[in-house]
Motif scaffolding. Structure first.
Motif, short mmCIF file in Angstrom:
data_model
loop_
_atom_site.label_atom_id
_atom_site.label_comp_id
_atom_site.label_asym_id
_atom_site.label_seq_id
_atom_site.Cartn_x
_atom_site.Cartn_y
_atom_site.Cartn_z
N TYR A 56 0.83 -1.21 0.00
CA TYR A 56 0.00 0.00 0.00
C TYR A 56 0.87 1.26 0.00
O TYR A 56 0.58 2.23 -0.70
CB TYR A 56 -0.93 0.02 1.21
CG TYR A 56 -2.22 -0.74 1.01
CD1 TYR A 56 -3.05 -0.47 -0.06
CD2 TYR A 56 -2.61 -1.72 1.90
CE1 TYR A 56 -4.24 -1.16 -0.24
CE2 TYR A 56 -3.79 -2.42 1.73
CZ TYR A 56 -4.60 -2.14 0.65
OH TYR A 56 -5.78 -2.83 0.48
N ALA A 57 1.96 1.25 0.76
CA ALA A 57 2.85 2.41 0.81
C ALA A 57 3.51 2.64 -0.54
O ALA A 57 3.60 3.78 -1.01
CB ALA A 57 3.90 2.22 1.90
N ALA A 58 3.98 1.59 -1.19
CA ALA A 58 4.63 1.72 -2.50
C ALA A 58 3.64 2.25 -3.54
O ALA A 58 3.99 3.12 -4.36
CB ALA A 58 5.20 0.38 -2.94
N LEU A 59 2.41 1.74 -3.52
CA LEU A 59 1.41 2.23 -4.47
C LEU A 59 1.07 3.69 -4.21
O LEU A 59 0.93 4.48 -5.15
CB LEU A 59 0.15 1.36 -4.38
CG LEU A 59 0.27 -0.07 -4.88
CD1 LEU A 59 -0.97 -0.87 -4.52
CD2 LEU A 59 0.53 -0.10 -6.37
N THR A 60 0.97 4.07 -2.94
CA THR A 60 0.64 5.45 -2.60
C THR A 60 1.75 6.39 -3.01
O THR A 60 1.49 7.48 -3.54
CB THR A 60 0.38 5.56 -1.08
OG1 THR A 60 -0.69 4.66 -0.75
CG2 THR A 60 -0.01 6.97 -0.69
N VAL A 61 2.99 6.00 -2.79
CA VAL A 61 4.13 6.85 -3.17
C VAL A 61 4.16 7.07 -4.68
O VAL A 61 4.46 8.16 -5.15
CB VAL A 61 5.46 6.21 -2.68
CG1 VAL A 61 6.65 6.86 -3.33
CG2 VAL A 61 5.55 6.33 -1.17
#
Length: 98
Positions: A56-61
């Protein structure tokens, strides 16, 4: 016309009003809480949950907002293991904007 000095209350005169809250132990109606125990406050994440949050963090970034229906896919990918997760994260973070 009043000046600011006419409306200000000297600190010595205001202290009895605040003293009850500043020194609650004196009145016995309040008590200090013990410091939190980190072992009870923090829970450890499972490897699957950690991988899910990383995805989720990688997609959000990258500016990719997961859609509501993507939750099942993210959970499935997260449960596949570290090798699969590392590959997916590498794909997500190394893609270039076209």
């Amino acid at each position: 016309m009043s000046s600011y000095s006419d409306t200000l209350t000297p600190a010595q005169a205001a202290w009895p009003l605040c003293g009850r809250y500043a020194s609650a132990v004196e009145y016995g109606d309040d008590y200090l809480l013990p410091p939190p125990d980190p072992a009870q406050r923090l829970s450890t994440l499972s490897a699957t949950d950690h991988r899910r949050l990383d995805l989720y963090a990688a997609l959000t970034v990258r500016g990719i907002a997961p859609l509501p229906g993507d939750q099942h896919a993210v959970e499935s990918i997260s449960s596949l293991g570290d090798e699969v997760m590392n590959a997916v994260l590498r794909w997500v973070t190394n893609t270039t904007n076209c």
